[in-house]
Scaffold this active site. Structure first.
Site, mmCIF file in Angstrom:
data_model
loop_
_atom_site.group_PDB
_atom_site.id
_atom_site.type_symbol
_atom_site.label_atom_id
_atom_site.label_comp_id
_atom_site.label_asym_id
_atom_site.label_seq_id
_atom_site.Cartn_x
_atom_site.Cartn_y
_atom_site.Cartn_z
ATOM 1 C CG HIS A 118 16.397 18.677 -12.897
ATOM 2 N ND1 HIS A 118 16.669 18.114 -14.126
ATOM 3 C CD2 HIS A 118 15.054 18.602 -12.760
ATOM 4 C CE1 HIS A 118 15.545 17.729 -14.699
ATOM 5 N NE2 HIS A 118 14.536 18.012 -13.884
ATOM 6 C CG ASP A 177 19.683 15.880 -13.652
ATOM 7 O OD1 ASP A 177 18.651 16.214 -13.024
ATOM 8 O OD2 ASP A 177 20.151 16.557 -14.587
ATOM 9 C CG ASP A 185 10.552 24.482 -15.134
ATOM 10 O OD1 ASP A 185 9.338 24.275 -15.267
ATOM 11 O OD2 ASP A 185 11.311 23.690 -14.568
HETATM 12 C C1 F6R Z 1 9.060 20.830 -14.365
HETATM 13 C C2 F6R Z 1 10.230 20.802 -13.493
HETATM 14 C C3 F6R Z 1 11.135 19.620 -13.449
HETATM 15 C C4 F6R Z 1 10.390 18.307 -13.263
HETATM 16 C C5 F6R Z 1 11.370 17.143 -13.248
HETATM 17 C C6 F6R Z 1 10.668 15.820 -13.126
HETATM 18 O O1 F6R Z 1 8.360 22.037 -14.220
HETATM 19 O O2 F6R Z 1 10.455 21.755 -12.840
HETATM 20 O O3 F6R Z 1 12.025 19.786 -12.374
HETATM 21 O O4 F6R Z 1 9.674 18.342 -12.073
HETATM 22 O O5 F6R Z 1 12.115 17.147 -14.425
HETATM 23 O O6 F6R Z 1 9.937 15.570 -14.281
HETATM 24 P P1 F6R Z 1 8.903 14.369 -14.348
HETATM 25 O O7 F6R Z 1 7.849 14.665 -13.350
HETATM 26 O O8 F6R Z 1 8.359 14.394 -15.731
HETATM 27 O O9 F6R Z 1 9.668 13.137 -14.019
#
Ligand code: F6R
Length: 261
Positions: A138, A136, A67
């Site tokens: 995702h 959340d 992303d």
């Molecule tokens: C980033 C991505 C997101 C992160 C998620 C966790 O490329 O795809 O899904 O993996 O937001 O973020 P962190 O690791 O910063 O807690």
């Protein structure tokens, strides 16, 4: 789904690094799907060390990042282009023309997203997808409610994700609302998924993803349908799992031929 619980994020990242290295040694022209954020940082450091110390070779590897924020210049300190440069690409011998990160400045976003998806297909599909988990639930930036068969497209971030990611920006209001993200269908097409989650802040999303019902309300739960998904957790992230003892017993008592692969 294999759930691997290690005491610390460092130890879980070591297992992830070994799995990635195993993949690259088995197939030097592997296609890797990459994530950003705080979760994979240690993994990237370990892979960089394997490159410099053990000559782990990235020269034939192709990468596709999950992303990018829409509207951020690649040079912006919070852009995922910049993140990947600083945390990974400059530390390994990857070929520049094999790196793919969604272009947050694309003018025709739908056409760009279709081309990104086609690029993954033309590269032979993703062999190993590294994933973090949003608080959340995702995956990539597929927020709760995302279509379970979605492909690369524009998504709108939830306020929770914007708040979670505000730490990378100087002003909270600067966090973009829109992103380009691979879809859940894109992720599910990967031959193997490695989901990493660390810390208490992820415990609820981990429990819902691993032991809850499969639902678009918790995108991480879709991995229950993946035939080769490994979930690597530290003790805190695993703290709300009801079957933690079972997962740990399974991991410690694997037949020798299975090791941690
Ligand atoms: C980033 C991505 C997101 C992160 C998620 C966790 O490329 O795809 O899904 O993996 O937001 O973020 P962190 O690791 O910063 O807690």
């Amino acid at each position: 789904m294999e759930v691997i619980i290690l005491p610390t994020a460092e130890e879980a990242s070591e297992v992830a690094a070994r799995l990635v290295a195993h993949q690259l040694r088995a197939k030097s022209d592997s296609v890797l799907g990459l994530a950003t954020g705080s979760t994979p940082c240690k993994l990237y450091q370990l892979l960089a060390r394997m490159h410099s110390v053990d000559h782990l070779d990235f020269s034939r590897v192709t990468t596709f990042n999950l992303d990018e924020y829409i509207g951020l210049d690649p040079a912006h300190p919070a852009s995922y282009h910049r993140f990947m440069e600083e945390n990974f690409f400059t530390h390994v011998n990857i070929s520049r023309d094999r790196i793919h990160i969604p272009d947050g400045l694309a003018r025709d976003v739908p056409a760009y997203c279709d081309a990104y998806e086609k690029g993954i297909y033309d590269a032979g599909g993703i062999d190993l997808q590294i994933l973090g988990l949003g608080s959340d639930g995702h995956l990539g930036f597929n927020e709760p409610g995302s279509s379970l068969s979605s492909h690369t497209r524009i998504k709108t971030l939830t306020e929770r994700t914007r708040n979670d990611n505000a730490r990378y920006f100087t002003d909270d209001r600067e966090v973009p609302h829109h992103v380009i993200t691979m879809g859940l269908g894109t992720i599910m097409n990967s031959r193997m998924c490695l989901l990493l989650a660390f810390g208490k802040r992820k415990a609820q999303a981990v429990a819902e993803s691993v032991e809850g019902p499969v639902t678009a309300s918790v995108p991480g739960s879709l991995l229950q349908f993946h035939s080769r998904a490994k979930v690597l957790l530290d003790a805190e992230a695993a703290s709300l799992l009801t079957r933690a003892d079972y997962y740990q017993w399974v991991y410690k008592n694997k037949p020798p031929w299975q090791s941690d692969l």
